[in-house]
Design a protein around this motif. Structure first.
Motif, short mmCIF file in Angstrom:
data_model
loop_
_atom_site.label_atom_id
_atom_site.label_comp_id
_atom_site.label_asym_id
_atom_site.label_seq_id
_atom_site.Cartn_x
_atom_site.Cartn_y
_atom_site.Cartn_z
N GLY A 39 21.75 45.95 23.44
CA GLY A 39 20.85 46.59 22.49
C GLY A 39 21.38 47.91 21.95
N HIS A 40 22.63 48.21 22.23
CA HIS A 40 23.24 49.45 21.75
C HIS A 40 24.48 49.15 20.92
N VAL A 41 24.84 50.07 20.01
CA VAL A 41 26.15 50.00 19.37
C VAL A 41 26.97 51.18 19.89
N PRO A 42 28.28 50.97 20.07
CA PRO A 42 29.11 52.05 20.62
C PRO A 42 29.33 53.15 19.58
N VAL A 43 29.33 54.40 20.02
CA VAL A 43 29.67 55.51 19.14
C VAL A 43 31.05 56.04 19.54
N LEU A 44 31.14 56.59 20.74
CA LEU A 44 32.40 57.15 21.20
C LEU A 44 32.50 56.98 22.71
N ALA A 45 33.61 56.43 23.19
CA ALA A 45 33.88 56.36 24.63
C ALA A 45 35.25 56.96 24.83
N ALA A 46 35.36 58.00 25.63
CA ALA A 46 36.64 58.69 25.74
C ALA A 46 36.80 59.37 27.09
N SER A 47 38.08 59.53 27.48
CA SER A 47 38.43 60.39 28.60
C SER A 47 38.83 61.74 28.03
N LEU A 48 38.30 62.82 28.62
CA LEU A 48 38.63 64.16 28.14
C LEU A 48 39.40 64.90 29.22
N LEU A 49 40.41 65.65 28.81
CA LEU A 49 41.09 66.55 29.73
C LEU A 49 40.58 67.96 29.42
N VAL A 50 39.91 68.56 30.40
CA VAL A 50 39.36 69.91 30.16
C VAL A 50 39.68 70.81 31.34
N SER A 51 39.68 72.11 31.09
CA SER A 51 39.83 73.04 32.19
C SER A 51 38.52 73.03 32.98
N ARG A 52 38.62 73.34 34.28
CA ARG A 52 37.42 73.30 35.12
C ARG A 52 36.28 74.09 34.51
N GLY A 53 36.63 75.23 33.93
CA GLY A 53 35.61 76.12 33.37
C GLY A 53 34.93 75.55 32.13
N ALA A 54 35.53 74.54 31.52
CA ALA A 54 35.00 74.03 30.25
C ALA A 54 34.08 72.82 30.44
N VAL A 55 33.88 72.41 31.70
CA VAL A 55 33.02 71.24 31.94
C VAL A 55 31.63 71.50 31.36
N GLU A 56 31.15 72.74 31.53
CA GLU A 56 29.81 73.06 31.04
C GLU A 56 29.75 73.01 29.51
N SER A 57 30.85 73.41 28.85
CA SER A 57 30.87 73.35 27.37
C SER A 57 30.73 71.91 26.90
N VAL A 58 31.40 70.99 27.60
CA VAL A 58 31.27 69.58 27.24
C VAL A 58 29.83 69.14 27.43
N GLY A 59 29.25 69.53 28.56
CA GLY A 59 27.85 69.20 28.85
C GLY A 59 26.91 69.75 27.78
N ALA A 60 27.22 70.95 27.28
CA ALA A 60 26.37 71.57 26.25
C ALA A 60 26.47 70.80 24.94
N GLU A 61 27.69 70.38 24.57
CA GLU A 61 27.86 69.60 23.34
C GLU A 61 27.11 68.27 23.44
N LEU A 62 27.17 67.66 24.62
CA LEU A 62 26.49 66.38 24.80
C LEU A 62 24.97 66.55 24.74
N ALA A 63 24.48 67.65 25.32
CA ALA A 63 23.05 67.93 25.27
C ALA A 63 22.59 68.10 23.83
N ALA A 64 23.43 68.79 23.03
CA ALA A 64 23.09 69.01 21.62
C ALA A 64 23.07 67.69 20.86
N LEU A 65 24.05 66.81 21.13
CA LEU A 65 24.09 65.50 20.46
C LEU A 65 22.87 64.66 20.81
N LYS A 66 22.49 64.73 22.07
CA LYS A 66 21.33 63.96 22.54
C LYS A 66 20.05 64.47 21.89
N ALA A 67 19.96 65.79 21.76
CA ALA A 67 18.75 66.39 21.19
C ALA A 67 18.62 66.07 19.71
N GLN A 68 19.76 65.83 19.08
CA GLN A 68 19.81 65.60 17.64
C GLN A 68 19.22 64.24 17.26
#
Lengths: 271, 317
Positions: free
Chosen positions: A190-219
């Motif tokens: 019941g879903h269509v794919p948008v983006l599936a990816a592996s990301l390489l991030v610095s440990r400190g940037a995990v939260e930034s990724v989480g914030a971007e995802l939260a913003a996408l979800k809220a949108q």
């Protein structure tokens, strides 16, 4: 050249030891020169035991190059497997050390963004019109309309996914040092794919990724996000010379460890 | 907007119950691949020294070449009977070729399952004798396309056979002699090929005013990357897609463009960069003939801004 015991933490309780050379070490255990093969349940257990050793090494060393399950170094009458590995380490110390440095304090995150078709297509004019047309129609015509409705909903969701992909790829790439899409991703029913990816991030940037995802979800309430990790940087461990820096055949479509059609400018900026 | 109401960031999960299949896939498929011939297996068919065994017997070689057709009926019958004892042929099915190979199993985990590839007058299948299992099979009439692609494993490229089936599914096979196998399959399947080919996605949508390879500028944390891919300019807008991405990273209709311009700067090809400004940010493209791309983009965008009736390309009556 020293050999340091790590204990019986290997596959089936095998004794893991480090073969060290010029500051770079390989974690190994002895085994017959036959690959692991067997039923799914066994493979699953072996893979997890392999993963535990990788995690343990990652925790204690801070940076590692994870090796795929079932990589076995072979010896023969002329040279032992251990000797062969030592020689290989000696010949590749510089390349291994620089890749290890590049991956220090970096983690791999996996992101799967999918769009729920029904929710996403809810307000599409073509879909709304079909919904209105449906009631009171004879069964045969209804089936036809239902088929049409299903297709219109998928089309609408796919158009929304196109726009969402552009945004999410750009936003996630901007907080990642590398990004590789997962070809085999299958969205939930019941879903269509948008983006599936592996990301390489610095440990400190995990939260930034989480914030971007939260913003996408809220949108968009139709957005479904799966967010996994942090893992050792499996998808970014390759040490093949210039793996992601030399433009390769543009028709090559491979995984993370295959050459990509990319030119990298570390430290540069867009402006 | 999001500044005024900061959202709590999502947190990644390491919960083994939720991530187990993903972790297994990553562990079997990713990670460092070593060079040299010191590897005997990479979650794959054992690579070194194994295929030699099969090559020893002359009859095996003949089978690999698919030369059975040239043998006399008696020999053919004998080989067919001896192989039939262990391989599940259907009544009247004739062997064309066999060689060592494998099937890429995808499921809970993805791995190569070693066996023997058989081509008959009606099927292509991968069969394992011990323990006995049909690993994969397809009727020749169900094969829509066959191609060779490179897989990087153990530090070198290995040719694999990709099959596209009429039901839309795909399969990846390995074989001792992939090119020879692919040729024989092509030769055999031509007999069945009468169905019209399905139109590919590129032929859908508005016709391209211009299309070709361009470099797309992708900002990353503390750096940026120029990525190669296919760009396409239509009467609706411009798009760019990398062959390794799921969708187009750049897909901007003219209505969303605030400004388009050429600026000078370093790129993988030339010193001109096409910049497309939108409310959501700027996109940059570079490559061969970028000035011509920019010219046609400006013209097409101009046409799209004219009232519908006055467009020079509008149907007049």
């Amino acid at each position: 050249m020293n050999r340091v015991d790590w204990g019986r933490i290997g596959i089936d309780g095998a004794l893991v030891h480090a073969i060290a050379r010029d500051g770079v070490a390989a974690l190994v255990h002895d085994m017959p020169a036959v690959p692991y093969q067997g039923p799914d349940e066994h493979v699953k257990r072996w893979v997890l035991e392999h993963s535990d050793v990788v995690e343990e090494a990652w925790r204690s060393a801070g940076t590692i190059l994870p090796v795929t399950f079932n990589v076995i170094v072979r010896g023969d009458s002329a040279v032992t497997a251990e000797r062969r590995l030592r020689d290989w380490l000696a010949g590749n110390t510089a390349a291994l050390a620089s890749r290890l440095d590049a991956l220090r304090d970096r983690v791999e995150l996996r992101v799967e963004i999918d769009l729920q078709v029904e929710t996403s297509a809810h307000e599409d004019p073509a879909v709304a019109a079909l919904h209105l047309e449906m009631p009171g129609k004879p069964a045969g015509l209804r089936r036809l309309l239902e088929k049409k409705l299903e297709q219109s909903m998928r089309d609408a969701a796919n158009r929304a996914a196109d726009g969402l992909y552009r945004d999410s790829r750009r936003r996630l790439a901007s907080v990642s040092e590398d990004i590789v899409e997962i070809k085999r991703h299958r969205p939930p029913v019941g879903h269509v794919p948008v983006l599936a990816a592996s990301l390489l991030v610095s440990r400190g940037a995990v939260e930034s990724v989480g914030a971007e995802l939260a913003a996408l979800k809220a949108q968009d309430p139709a957005v479904n996000v799966r967010f996994l990790g942090p893992w050792p940087p499996y998808s970014f461990a390759n040490v093949a010379p210039g793996a992601s820096q030399v433009p390769a055949d543009s028709d090559r479509t491979g995984g993370a460890n295959q050459p990509r059609d990319e030119l990298r400018f570390p430290g540069g900026t867009a402006e | 907007m999001s500044d005024a109401f900061p959202l709590p960031a999502l947190e990644p999960t390491r919960d083994a119950r939720a991530t187990l299949p993903d972790l297994i896939e990553v562990l079997l498929d990713k990670g460092i691949v070593l060079h040299l011939d010191l590897i005997i297996a990479v979650a794959d068919i054992p690579l070194i020294g194994v295929n030699l065994k099969a090559a020893i017997a002359g009859i095996e070689t003949m089978l690999e070449y698919g030369m059975m057709r040239q043998w006399d009926e008696q020999t053919r019958g004998w080989v067919q009977r001896s192989i039939s004892r262990t391989v599940p042929f259907v009544e009247g099915e004739e062997l064309v070729m066999r060689m060592t190979g494998g099937f890429r199993h995808t499921g809970l985990y993805t791995t190569w399952r070693p066996g023997t590839v058989y081509l008959t007058d009606r099927r292509l299948f991968v069969f394992r004798r011990e323990p006995r299992e049909m690993l994969w099979e397809s009727a020749l009439s169900d094969i829509r396309d066959i191609s060779i692609e490179a897989e990087v494993t153990a530090g070198s490229e290995r040719p694999r056979i990709r099959l596209q089936l009429n039901n839309g599914s795909e399969a990846l096979l390995s074989a001792a002699e992939p090119n020879r196998l692919a040729d024989l399959v092509r030769e055999r399947t031509r007999l069945f090929r009468d169905a019209p080919r399905v139109a590919d996605a590129d032929s859908m949508g508005p016709p391209a005013i211009r299309q070709g390879h361009l470099w797309y500028h992708e900002p990353r944390a503390g750096s940026f990357v120029w990525r190669g891919g296919a760009a396409r300019l239509t009467e609706n807008g411009i798009s760019w897609k990398s062959p390794v991405d799921a969708r187009a990273a750049l897909n901007v209709p003219y209505a969303e463009m605030l400004d388009t311009r050429l600026e000078s700067g370093n790129s993988p090809k030339g010193s001109l960069i096409l910049v497309i400004d939108t409310a959501g940010g700027s996109f940059r493209l570079a490559g061969d003939g970028i000035a011509d791309w920019a010219g046609e983009l400006t013209q097409a965008r101009g046409r799209s801004l004219l009232p519908a009736g006055t467009r020079p390309d509008a149907t007049a009556w």
